[in-house]
Design a protein around this motif. Sequence first.
Motif, mmCIF file in Angstrom:
data_model
loop_
_atom_site.group_PDB
_atom_site.id
_atom_site.type_symbol
_atom_site.label_atom_id
_atom_site.label_comp_id
_atom_site.label_asym_id
_atom_site.label_seq_id
_atom_site.Cartn_x
_atom_site.Cartn_y
_atom_site.Cartn_z
ATOM 1 N N LEU A 80 0.902 -1.188 -0.163
ATOM 2 C CA LEU A 80 0.126 -0.159 -0.033
ATOM 3 C C LEU A 80 0.716 1.275 0.178
ATOM 4 N N GLY A 81 0.793 2.170 -0.834
ATOM 5 C CA GLY A 81 1.310 3.395 -0.938
ATOM 6 C C GLY A 81 2.755 3.433 -1.872
ATOM 7 N N GLN A 82 3.116 2.021 -2.096
ATOM 8 C CA GLN A 82 4.575 2.116 -2.552
ATOM 9 C C GLN A 82 4.607 1.655 -3.989
ATOM 10 N N LYS A 83 5.627 1.368 -4.711
ATOM 11 C CA LYS A 83 5.488 1.169 -6.020
ATOM 12 C C LYS A 83 5.470 -0.314 -6.402
#
Lengths: 112, 114
Positions: B39-42
């Motif tokens: 979540l929220g990362q690449k």
Amino acid sequence: GESVGLHLPTLSVQEGDNSIINCAYSNSASDYFIWYKQESGKGPQFIIDIRSNMDKRQGQRVTVLLNKTVKHLSLQIAATQPGDSAVYFCAESTSGTYKYIFGTGTRLKVLA
Amino acid sequence: EPEVTQTPSHQVTQMGQEVILRCVPISNHLYFYWYRQILGQKVEFLVSFYNNEISEKSEIFDDQFSVERPDGSNFTLKIRSTKLEDSAMYFCATRLAGVADTQYFGPGTRLTVL
């Protein structure tokens, strides 16, 4: 400890304006580059690609520019629309490998 | 237009349990991939698969992970003993052929490990 996600850079543009999203890639041996659009809760959606023997490629309302000298890729979106609001990722790949390496992503917000 | 499909869309499991994530590639595509996105990362590469073999894998893809094409259509990712940090979106991607043809991604499976 607390886990914190990456803070995505955000680009806010007025509806109808052009958008330019930038990406710096890491591997000078990369020879194939792709832009993906990711809307909330969905998988990456292919937008446009470019091979390293080109420096510009155009699609419908989108243009990708490649500068191999400085390892830089950009995505230009003409006449940005509300439906363009999403996170945009660049990805790079190298001949002989099978994987894409994704960049951090940029959030595009289109203001009405 | 042909699409990559994935099931389930959301999987909730207890830590230590096994999960199997399923993907139906675009027909006549030959190369298959799994990626994950915390979540929220690449998006991060896990593994690539061609001709019933793993072509390449990342350091994330340890002995707890395995992939299989059990019936010639489905492509599965198994996590034997899930950990809390396995919670992520898991994307399947497929491509037709050639060294650098485009990978097409499925909608993802959200895995939540409690």
